[in-house]
Design a protein around this motif. Structure first.
Motif, mmCIF file in Angstrom:
data_model
loop_
_atom_site.group_PDB
_atom_site.id
_atom_site.type_symbol
_atom_site.label_atom_id
_atom_site.label_comp_id
_atom_site.label_asym_id
_atom_site.label_seq_id
_atom_site.Cartn_x
_atom_site.Cartn_y
_atom_site.Cartn_z
ATOM 1 N N GLU A 141 24.321 -52.312 -10.267
ATOM 2 C CA GLU A 141 24.248 -52.504 -8.812
ATOM 3 C C GLU A 141 23.391 -51.433 -8.127
ATOM 4 O OE1 GLU A 141 27.647 -53.854 -6.400
ATOM 5 O OE2 GLU A 141 28.670 -54.091 -8.316
ATOM 6 N N PRO A 142 23.693 -50.147 -8.324
ATOM 7 C CA PRO A 142 22.836 -49.157 -7.648
ATOM 8 C C PRO A 142 21.397 -49.188 -8.149
ATOM 9 C CG PRO A 142 24.422 -48.072 -9.102
ATOM 10 C CD PRO A 142 24.807 -49.506 -9.041
ATOM 11 N N VAL A 144 19.586 -51.784 -9.250
ATOM 12 C CA VAL A 144 18.834 -52.902 -8.681
ATOM 13 C C VAL A 144 18.561 -52.667 -7.196
ATOM 14 C CG1 VAL A 144 18.961 -55.363 -8.117
ATOM 15 C CG2 VAL A 144 19.624 -54.584 -10.378
ATOM 16 N N LEU A 145 19.559 -52.172 -6.484
ATOM 17 C CA LEU A 145 19.345 -51.908 -5.052
ATOM 18 C C LEU A 145 18.284 -50.834 -4.841
ATOM 19 C CD1 LEU A 145 23.015 -52.007 -3.741
ATOM 20 C CD2 LEU A 145 21.239 -53.715 -3.402
ATOM 21 N N ARG A 146 18.281 -49.855 -5.724
ATOM 22 C CA ARG A 146 17.269 -48.793 -5.628
ATOM 23 C C ARG A 146 15.864 -49.368 -5.817
ATOM 24 N NH1 ARG A 146 14.438 -46.044 -3.914
ATOM 25 N NH2 ARG A 146 13.190 -44.435 -4.899
ATOM 26 N N HIS A 147 15.714 -50.250 -6.799
ATOM 27 C CA HIS A 147 14.375 -50.744 -7.124
ATOM 28 C C HIS A 147 13.931 -51.915 -6.254
ATOM 29 C CE1 HIS A 147 14.735 -48.219 -10.663
ATOM 30 N NE2 HIS A 147 13.425 -48.298 -10.725
ATOM 31 N N LEU A 148 14.845 -52.789 -5.904
ATOM 32 C CA LEU A 148 14.432 -53.955 -5.113
ATOM 33 C C LEU A 148 14.361 -53.638 -3.629
ATOM 34 C CD1 LEU A 148 16.259 -56.997 -6.754
ATOM 35 C CD2 LEU A 148 13.884 -56.304 -6.974
ATOM 36 N N GLU A 149 15.248 -52.801 -3.149
ATOM 37 C CA GLU A 149 15.290 -52.532 -1.710
ATOM 38 C C GLU A 149 14.756 -51.159 -1.351
ATOM 39 O OE1 GLU A 149 15.894 -54.806 0.560
ATOM 40 O OE2 GLU A 149 15.968 -56.131 -1.171
ATOM 41 N N ASP A 150 14.528 -50.334 -2.370
ATOM 42 C CA ASP A 150 14.012 -48.978 -2.146
ATOM 43 C C ASP A 150 14.966 -48.169 -1.264
ATOM 44 O OD1 ASP A 150 12.156 -47.114 -2.804
ATOM 45 O OD2 ASP A 150 10.882 -47.474 -1.061
ATOM 46 N N TYR A 153 19.844 -42.775 -1.861
ATOM 47 C CA TYR A 153 21.203 -42.642 -2.397
ATOM 48 C C TYR A 153 22.263 -42.850 -1.310
ATOM 49 C CZ TYR A 153 19.079 -40.574 -6.595
ATOM 50 O OH TYR A 153 18.345 -40.353 -7.729
ATOM 51 N N ALA A 154 21.971 -42.337 -0.115
ATOM 52 C CA ALA A 154 22.967 -42.440 0.963
ATOM 53 C C ALA A 154 23.176 -43.898 1.365
ATOM 54 C CB ALA A 154 22.495 -41.626 2.166
ATOM 55 N N GLU A 155 22.091 -44.648 1.449
ATOM 56 C CA GLU A 155 22.218 -46.063 1.830
ATOM 57 C C GLU A 155 22.976 -46.852 0.766
ATOM 58 O OE1 GLU A 155 18.307 -47.140 4.453
ATOM 59 O OE2 GLU A 155 17.955 -46.457 2.408
ATOM 60 N N ILE A 156 22.664 -46.575 -0.497
ATOM 61 C CA ILE A 156 23.373 -47.264 -1.585
ATOM 62 C C ILE A 156 24.856 -46.900 -1.549
ATOM 63 C CG2 ILE A 156 23.571 -47.488 -4.090
ATOM 64 C CD1 ILE A 156 20.544 -46.895 -4.231
ATOM 65 N N GLY A 157 25.115 -45.597 -1.358
ATOM 66 C CA GLY A 157 26.505 -45.142 -1.309
ATOM 67 C C GLY A 157 27.273 -45.770 -0.158
ATOM 68 N N GLN A 158 26.572 -46.001 0.970
ATOM 69 C CA GLN A 158 27.243 -46.576 2.133
ATOM 70 C C GLN A 158 27.750 -47.990 1.843
ATOM 71 O OE1 GLN A 158 24.737 -47.612 5.385
ATOM 72 N NE2 GLN A 158 26.358 -47.433 6.905
ATOM 73 N N VAL A 159 26.911 -48.816 1.227
ATOM 74 C CA VAL A 159 27.352 -50.198 0.988
ATOM 75 C C VAL A 159 28.307 -50.295 -0.200
ATOM 76 C CG1 VAL A 159 25.308 -51.233 2.016
ATOM 77 C CG2 VAL A 159 25.342 -50.798 -0.437
ATOM 78 N N LEU A 160 28.156 -49.400 -1.172
ATOM 79 C CA LEU A 160 29.031 -49.472 -2.335
ATOM 80 C C LEU A 160 30.311 -48.659 -2.148
ATOM 81 C CD1 LEU A 160 26.498 -49.206 -5.314
ATOM 82 C CD2 LEU A 160 27.605 -51.230 -4.420
ATOM 83 N N GLY A 161 30.365 -47.908 -1.073
ATOM 84 C CA GLY A 161 31.541 -47.074 -0.836
ATOM 85 C C GLY A 161 31.626 -45.912 -1.811
ATOM 86 N N LEU A 162 30.468 -45.336 -2.137
ATOM 87 C CA LEU A 162 30.427 -44.227 -3.104
ATOM 88 C C LEU A 162 29.789 -42.992 -2.468
ATOM 89 C CD1 LEU A 162 28.998 -46.227 -6.145
ATOM 90 C CD2 LEU A 162 31.393 -45.612 -5.775
ATOM 91 N N THR A 169 24.697 -40.087 -10.243
ATOM 92 C CA THR A 169 25.181 -40.105 -11.631
ATOM 93 C C THR A 169 25.032 -41.498 -12.247
ATOM 94 O OG1 THR A 169 26.750 -38.381 -11.076
ATOM 95 C CG2 THR A 169 27.179 -39.615 -13.087
ATOM 96 N N ARG A 170 25.355 -42.508 -11.442
ATOM 97 C CA ARG A 170 25.266 -43.873 -11.978
ATOM 98 C C ARG A 170 23.815 -44.277 -12.245
ATOM 99 N NH1 ARG A 170 30.103 -47.370 -9.060
ATOM 100 N NH2 ARG A 170 31.752 -45.933 -9.694
ATOM 101 N N LEU A 171 22.910 -43.799 -11.397
ATOM 102 C CA LEU A 171 21.495 -44.107 -11.634
ATOM 103 C C LEU A 171 20.994 -43.397 -12.894
ATOM 104 C CD1 LEU A 171 20.123 -44.058 -7.992
ATOM 105 C CD2 LEU A 171 20.053 -45.971 -9.578
ATOM 106 N N VAL A 172 21.437 -42.173 -13.091
ATOM 107 C CA VAL A 172 21.032 -41.436 -14.294
ATOM 108 C C VAL A 172 21.537 -42.172 -15.540
ATOM 109 C CG1 VAL A 172 21.472 -39.334 -15.612
ATOM 110 C CG2 VAL A 172 20.852 -39.183 -13.201
#
Lengths: 188, 182
Positions: A141-142, A144-150, A153-162, A169-172
């Motif tokens: 999930e993180p 794909v969101l990183r690569h498709l939506e650019d 980390y903060a934006e990804i964390g906001q929608v995933l609640g992380l 860490t999950r991207l690594v």
């Protein structure tokens, strides 16, 4: 309240009042990343078109339950995620009754110099996408969101609640798993 | 390189690739790549793989982009809608206000004849319909199909493959379509 938050609050209010164009504006602004989110959750691009319609239907049904319009994106992601998970499970049940054809066959790109190059390119794309699909959803999930939506980390964390650290860490780990799966398959 | 060093490098590479690294972290990454060829090679591997996977994902999603787009609403479209609504309103008002001469419509029903208004605004009183007296008792008719002992028959329906069972056993006669070609 920031200008963005105020704009979002106003847009949601207009959509709730049923003003013409307000709902269409929300769809136009968010449809692309909702599609990416569906793909991130299901890892099946052929489900995206059907599921995105179900998601927007659910959004209009439940828009009144959105307590904080400033959190619309996180709320929409949770609706999209739940719908995508339901759709993915239904698809698995349906597919278990049939013998699928090759899912990864990419169409030939006629702009390529020759059919062999097109096939090789299609195969490489299928291999790479297949590797992403085989990632655990936790990491996919993180990634794909990183690569498709650019998204950062903060934006990804906001929608995933992380937290930002967890997203990192999950991207690594996603990259580590992909590297292990694709070792030697991507030519320099 | 130890496992801890590898993990730190992975985090550093990830942050640089995702544009999340601070200027100091970016400088550190560049220095490490410059001073240690194996670190540089590893970073290049990470970057190439990340780019290839990202390109493949974007290509896959591009094939799934929606192909319908809303058409822009032109001013003449709106003007046309307003004109159409205004014309419809005018027609409706004219039809409502214009008195219709008696007998000019279709074949008059008793109600129309009784009402026969001179003007649409004249007060009218609805006339009561005449209803035949309802029989108080019902006698079941004896219905028999010639040459058949049973009290139901099968006849072909309106379409091929549709048959109807006609059965007499109650006050009303039921005609049940049977969607089965036998």
């Amino acid at each position: 309240m920031t200008a963005d938050a105020e704009t979002m609050r106003e847009r949601i209010a207009r959509a709730r009042r049923g003003e013409p164009g307000a709902a269409a504006r929300l769809v136009r602004d968010h449809d692309a990343w909702v599609r990416s989110a569906i793909y991130a959750v299901t890892a099946r691009s052929e489900l995206v078109d059907d599921l995105v319609q179900q998601i927007w239907t659910r959004v209009w049904e439940r828009l009144d339950t959105l307590e904080n319009p400033e959190q619309f994106r996180a709320w929409l992601y949770s609706v999209a995620r739940n719908t995508a998970l339901d759709g993915s499970m239904a698809d698995k049940r349906r597919r278990s009754r049939f013998t699928p054809l090759d899912d990864h066959a990419a169409p030939l790109d006629r702009r390529q110099p020759g059919p062999l190059a097109a096939v090789a390119r299609g195969e490489l794309q299928a291999t790479l996408v297949g590797a992403v699909q085989s990632l655990p959803a936790l990491y996919r999930e993180p990634f794909v969101l990183r690569h498709l939506e650019d998204w950062n980390y903060a934006e990804i964390g906001q929608v995933l609640g992380l937290s930002v650290e967890t997203v990192e860490t999950r991207l690594v780990r996603a990259r580590r798993l992909l590297r292990e799966m694709l070792q030697g398959k991507v030519e320099p | 390189m130890t496992t801890t060093t590898n993990e730190r490098l992975e985090h550093l590479f990830s942050r640089v690739l995702d544009d999340e690294a601070t200027p100091a972290e970016r400088a550190l990454c560049e220095a490490l790549c410059r001073e240690h060829p194996q670190v540089g090679a590893a970073f290049e591997d990470y970057r190439r793989l990340d780019q290839a996977v990202g390109d493949a994902l974007r290509a896959t999603m591009r094939q799934r982009q929606p192909r319908t787009y809303p058409l822009p609403v032109r001013w003449w479209t709106r003007a046309g809608k307003v004109t159409a609504v205004a014309a419809a309103a005018c027609l409706a008002a004219f039809a409502w206000l214009h008195p219709r001469p008696p007998g000019s419509g279709p074949a008059s029903t008793p109600f129309r004849q009784a009402a026969a208004p001179v003007s649409w605004f004249a007060p009218t009183t609805p006339q009561r319909d005449t209803v035949e007296p309802v029989p108080t008792t019902y006698e079941r008719p004896t219905v028999r199909v010639r040459g058949v002992e049973r009290q139901w028959i099968i006849v072909p329906g309106d379409e091929p493959g549709v048959y109807r069972i006609i059965q007499v056993d109650r006050v009303r006669t039921h005609a049940i379509p049977v969607h089965r070609d036998f």
